[in-house]
Scaffold this motif. Structure first.
Motif, PDB file in Angstrom:
ATOM      1  N   THR A 325      51.146  36.320  46.615  1.00 39.58           N
ATOM      2  CA  THR A 325      50.936  35.029  45.940  1.00 39.58           C
ATOM      3  C   THR A 325      49.515  34.954  45.405  1.00 39.58           C
ATOM      4  OG1 THR A 325      50.057  33.958  47.912  1.00 39.58           O
ATOM      5  CG2 THR A 325      52.446  33.858  47.614  1.00 39.58           C
ATOM      6  N   GLU A 326      49.299  34.054  44.442  1.00 41.24           N
ATOM      7  CA  GLU A 326      47.956  33.890  43.871  1.00 41.24           C
ATOM      8  C   GLU A 326      46.958  33.445  44.932  1.00 41.24           C
ATOM      9  OE1 GLU A 326      47.325  32.031  40.213  1.00 41.24           O
ATOM     10  OE2 GLU A 326      48.756  33.357  39.211  1.00 41.24           O
ATOM     11  N   ALA A 329      45.951  36.353  46.869  1.00 40.35           N
ATOM     12  CA  ALA A 329      45.127  37.283  46.094  1.00 40.35           C
ATOM     13  C   ALA A 329      43.695  36.745  46.029  1.00 40.35           C
ATOM     14  CB  ALA A 329      45.707  37.460  44.691  1.00 40.35           C
ATOM     15  N   GLN A 330      43.568  35.431  45.751  1.00 41.20           N
ATOM     16  CA  GLN A 330      42.227  34.838  45.675  1.00 41.20           C
ATOM     17  C   GLN A 330      41.518  34.962  47.018  1.00 41.20           C
ATOM     18  OE1 GLN A 330      43.571  31.013  44.453  1.00 41.20           O
ATOM     19  NE2 GLN A 330      43.607  31.524  42.279  1.00 41.20           N
ATOM     20  N   THR A 362      45.166  37.663  38.179  1.00 43.45           N
ATOM     21  CA  THR A 362      46.379  36.899  38.508  1.00 43.45           C
ATOM     22  C   THR A 362      46.948  36.323  37.216  1.00 43.45           C
ATOM     23  OG1 THR A 362      45.193  34.832  38.815  1.00 43.45           O
ATOM     24  CG2 THR A 362      45.451  36.218  40.758  1.00 43.45           C
ATOM     25  N   SER A 364      47.595  33.304  36.334  1.00 40.55           N
ATOM     26  CA  SER A 364      47.144  32.023  35.797  1.00 40.55           C
ATOM     27  C   SER A 364      45.697  32.052  35.312  1.00 40.55           C
ATOM     28  CB  SER A 364      47.293  30.940  36.868  1.00 40.55           C
ATOM     29  OG  SER A 364      46.397  31.228  37.907  1.00 40.55           O
ATOM     30  N   MET A 365      45.094  33.267  35.278  1.00 41.21           N
ATOM     31  CA  MET A 365      43.701  33.337  34.828  1.00 41.21           C
ATOM     32  C   MET A 365      43.581  32.973  33.363  1.00 41.21           C
ATOM     33  SD  MET A 365      42.514  36.891  36.532  1.00 41.21           S
ATOM     34  CE  MET A 365      40.895  37.070  35.816  1.00 41.21           C
ATOM     35  N   ARG A 370      40.541  37.186  31.910  1.00 39.33           N
ATOM     36  CA  ARG A 370      41.566  38.224  32.006  1.00 39.33           C
ATOM     37  C   ARG A 370      41.184  39.441  31.166  1.00 39.33           C
ATOM     38  NH1 ARG A 370      46.940  38.352  33.520  1.00 39.33           N
ATOM     39  NH2 ARG A 370      48.033  39.976  32.387  1.00 39.33           N
ATOM     40  N   GLY A 387      45.111  41.625  43.066  1.00 39.55           N
ATOM     41  CA  GLY A 387      45.897  40.731  42.219  1.00 39.55           C
ATOM     42  C   GLY A 387      47.315  40.551  42.695  1.00 39.55           C
ATOM     43  N   THR A 388      48.062  39.804  41.871  1.00 40.61           N
ATOM     44  CA  THR A 388      49.485  39.574  42.147  1.00 40.61           C
ATOM     45  C   THR A 388      50.287  40.545  41.284  1.00 40.61           C
ATOM     46  OG1 THR A 388      49.423  37.958  40.399  1.00 40.61           O
ATOM     47  CG2 THR A 388      49.204  37.130  42.632  1.00 40.61           C
ATOM     48  N   ALA A 390      50.939  40.410  38.502  1.00 34.04           N
ATOM     49  CA  ALA A 390      50.332  40.500  37.167  1.00 34.04           C
ATOM     50  C   ALA A 390      49.744  41.898  36.959  1.00 34.04           C
ATOM     51  CB  ALA A 390      49.234  39.447  37.024  1.00 34.04           C
ATOM     52  N   ASP A 560      46.497  23.592  45.576  1.00 35.95           N
ATOM     53  CA  ASP A 560      45.157  24.135  45.771  1.00 35.95           C
ATOM     54  C   ASP A 560      44.192  23.041  46.196  1.00 35.95           C
ATOM     55  OD1 ASP A 560      46.082  26.569  45.117  1.00 35.95           O
ATOM     56  OD2 ASP A 560      45.311  26.597  43.060  1.00 35.95           O
TER      57      ASP A 560
END
Length: 728
Positions: A325-326, A329-330, A362, A364-365, A370, A387-388, A390, A560
């Motif tokens: 998941t994002e 990853a973060q 990820t 949503s960047m 990106r 990362g995910t 992606a 978040d």
């Protein structure tokens, strides 16, 4: 299996029965039904132990009617028939309503013996079967029938609604003659060497045994079929992987890894050192590493993985870490950058001279970030990327991908693994990390294509977690005390989680919708929901505390936001679904209350509990349940409360889940999940089958000499599914 065994069941059984079998039991051909084995056998003279009935499952019991009485309710307008059956170990209530009571009232006289099938539910804290179907075992056809009936073993099949065990038995009778045409997958030398009965005979014996010895012979033989065919599939996969080339990656002296180790504020645990040595050994070979790294939440897997990634960067390659998941990853990105300090600032002012770049990628960047990340990967400027999925997209190009680390494999399909492999000039090395403890034999069956390393010590500084079962129905004051404990934790500056099985806006819970007939009253209440519980707590026992909710249906930004506020200490109590099971790290959270804990699996409870006690203060986990004291659910919760050892719990979990599919459909992708093989009990069989499989495949990788075995493999894997053994 070809020929008759591939015939669809519609031909033999007719469309109606075949449809129910296909939809509920996934049985479609004659061969499928022949391999649908009885779950157990009842002797006419002995009964299932009513004392051990599992809740919420379709069961078949053989028992004797002790008493039957008709009760009226609704001022005499409604009638229900209550029948008590007994088997010596326990008693069970059956209940029939409305017009459905006349026939059972005639049939089920005290003293009658019958088979009963239905779904076990709880009503007024007692187990019951509502409207069970039944088949009497008394003899209306004279004495001869009685004695024929008395000595036989009755096979009890895994059944479903609309298809009771005895109907399945009749269907099996119709296809049993075809058992003679079953193709035997075991090589003759193995079969004779171990003294096994031939397959057709094993099938006859398991479905229609004359004696208990028949059942034993058949089971031993059929277990071997399953274990051996599965291990051959895995051995072939390992053999094929072993033929692939890879670039050996050896750490260089005075490189990133040495610089990193030199600044570690603590020493690695013995386990971390041992596992690192295994990994470095694999990385130094010309074939791709395929290793599974198991370790409890907090056992330092990330540290071990990071050191492997640094070694690969030292050797001139790049390393990618894939998270499910994002958020995860973060989180990995943050913790890796923190651990590395200025070693992660390659090419920047103030970066250490041996530094590299660590980039996050990820879905949503924003576009500029990106683009920058993709450029750093293509030029090799970034040695480490986190990362995910992606990472797997076509646009992502690596300079020289040498190592892939996958976090929580079971959330990752094999297609993704292969796509990522394709990013390297040669297949990269692979390290799979999981926090779900997997007993050795399961690792041999589910992850059989990976070598396994285990981290089993917790690093210094982790606090113990005390766990207790809170029986809310038997002892309501325990629940009141649980909320007081939460307040106490908050008053000392800590935070708490409250976990619920459901979100809450998804069920029509209005009284009219619920109460349509007295039968529905007997149904269990729906599981507790986040939205309801949060409201009740804010207004009641936790009034005045800062309570917020978190669940999977919230927009990502809101999620978040809540997590950030919780991590920053601006929220006292987080009421959440299992979204928090993976990777939420808030060391200040010390207490967790799990509502309706009996609705969660053992390993899930263990994962959830791993979210508290992550700091220096001791953790507390309260498992709230309304299940009666003697129920299997309570025993399960007791086991979770009694030990923090994930491996011990995963054994319990598997023993509990025997009925189901051990590998979990999602994890195996193999159509015929294990049927007679019990992964825990049959440890020796699996280990022996693995050795036999390795020698067969080593001598004849294409199985030229074993056409029957190839046929069985194709049936198991459906050709395109061989990849799947990789736990899609």
């Amino acid at each position: 299996m070809d020929g008759v065994l591939d015939e669809p069941l519609t031909k033999t059984l007719g469309p109606a029965t075949a449809k129910v079998m296909a939809e509920n039991l996934d049985l479609r051909t004659v061969g499928d039904l022949l391999h649908h084995y009885p779950r157990r056998y009842e002797e006419r003279g002995q009964l299932t132990r009513l004392a051990e009935l599992p809740l919420d499952e379709h069961v078949t019991v053989v028992a004797q009617v002790a008493d039957a009485r008709v009760l009226t309710f609704n001022g005499g307008r409604g009638q229900r028939l209550e029948v008590t059956i007994t088997d010596g170990s326990g008693r069970l209530q059956l209940v029939f309503f409305g017009r459905g009571i006349h026939r059972p009232h005639k049939d089920l006289l005290p003293g009658t013996r019958a088979m009963f099938a239905g779904k076990v539910s709880v009503f007024n804290h007692r187990l019951q079967l509502a409207h069970p179907t039944y088949e009497r075992l008394d003899a209306e056809s004279g004495e001869g029938a009685v004695s024929a009936f008395a000595g036989k073993l009755i096979p009890i099949y895994p059944a479903c609604k609309g298809l009771e065990s005895w109907k399945i038995a009749k269907a099996v009778d119709a296809v049993l003659p075809h058992a003679t045409e079953a193709v035997d997958p075991l090589p003759a030398t193995l079969r004779d060497g171990r003294g096994f009965v031939p397959l057709p005979q094993a099938l006859l014996k398991i479905h229609r045994p004359q004696t208990k010895a028949d059942v034993e012979d058949a089971r031993q033989r059929l277990k071997w079929d399953e274990a051996f065919v599965l291990q051959v599939a895995l051995a072939r996969r390992r053999y094929a992987d072993g033929q692939l080339p890879a670039v050996a990656r050896r750490p260089v002296p005075d490189g990133l890894l040495d610089a990193f180790d030199a600044r570690l504020p603590f020493t690695l645990t013995e386990g971390q050192r041992k596992v690192s040595a295994e990994i470095f050994g694999d990385l130094a070979t010309e074939h791709p590493m395929h290793r599974l790294l198991q370790g409890e939440v907090g056992s330092g897997k990330t540290m071990v993985a990071l050191r492997a990634m640094l070694a690969v960067v030292d050797a001139g390659g790049q390393a990618a870490m894939l998270a499910p998941t994002e958020v995860l990853a973060q989180q990995h990105h943050r913790s890796v950058v923190e651990m590395m300090g200025d070693l992660a600032e390659g090419g920047m002012l103030g970066g250490a001279e041996r530094a590299t770049k660590v980039v996050l990628l990820t879905g949503s960047m924003g576009a500029p970030a990106r683009r920058r990340a993709l450029l750093d990967l293509a030029t090799g400027e970034a040695g480490i990327v986190i990362g995910t999925h992606a990472l797997i997209e076509d646009k992502v190009q690596f300079h020289d991908l040498g190592l892939v680390v996958v976090d929580e494999q079971h959330r990752f399909g094999v297609e993704q693994r292969d796509a990522l492999r394709g990013k390297g000039k040669q297949p990269p090395h692979l390290l799979v990390m999981t926090a779900t403890p997997i007993p050795r034999t399961v690792a041999m069956t589910v992850f059989g294509d990976l070598e396994t390393s285990v981290l089993d010590q917790l690093p210094a500084g982790r606090s113990p977690i005390a766990s207790h079962v809170v029986p809310a129905a038997d002892k309501p004051h325990f629940l009141a005390r649980a909320w007081e404990r939460v307040r106490e934790e908050v008053e000392t500056g800590h935070q708490a989680y409250v976990v619920c099985p459901r979100i809450g806006d998804d069920l029509d819970t209005s009284a009219e919708a619920r109460r349509t007939s007295p039968e529905d009253d007997a149904e269990k209440r729906p599981p507790l929901a986040v939205l309801d519980v949060a409201g009740q707590l804010s207004a009641g026992p936790l009034k005045g505390l800062r309570v917020e909710v978190l669940h999977g249906r919230m927009p990502p930004d809101d999620k978040d936001g809540v997590m950030r506020r919780f991590a920053a200490g601006e929220v006292d109590v987080l009421v959440a679904t299992t979204v928090i099971e993976v990777g939420v790290n808030v060391p200040n959270a010390t207490a967790m209350v799990i509502m309706d804990a009996d609705r969660f699996g053992v390993s899930q409870l263990h994962q959830l509990r791993g979210r508290v006690g992550r700091g220096s203060a001791p953790g507390l986990c309260l498992l709230v349940t309304e299940m009666p004291e003697a129920s299997p659910a309570r025993a399960r919760l007791g086991a979770v409360a009694a030990t923090l050892d994930g491996f011990e719990l995963s054994r319990i979990d598997l023993e509990q889940r025997r009925e189901g599919d051990v590998l979990g459909q999602a994890q195996s992708g193999v159509r015929s999940s294990l049927r007679v093989l019990a992964v825990i009990e049959d440890e020796e069989i699996i280990a022996a089958a693995r050795d036999e499989a390795v020698s067969v495949v080593g001598a004849d990788p294409e199985l030229e000499g074993f056409p029957e075995l190839r046929t069985a493999l194709d049936a198991l894997l459906d050709k395109d599914r061989e990849q799947y053994l990789d736990k899609g």
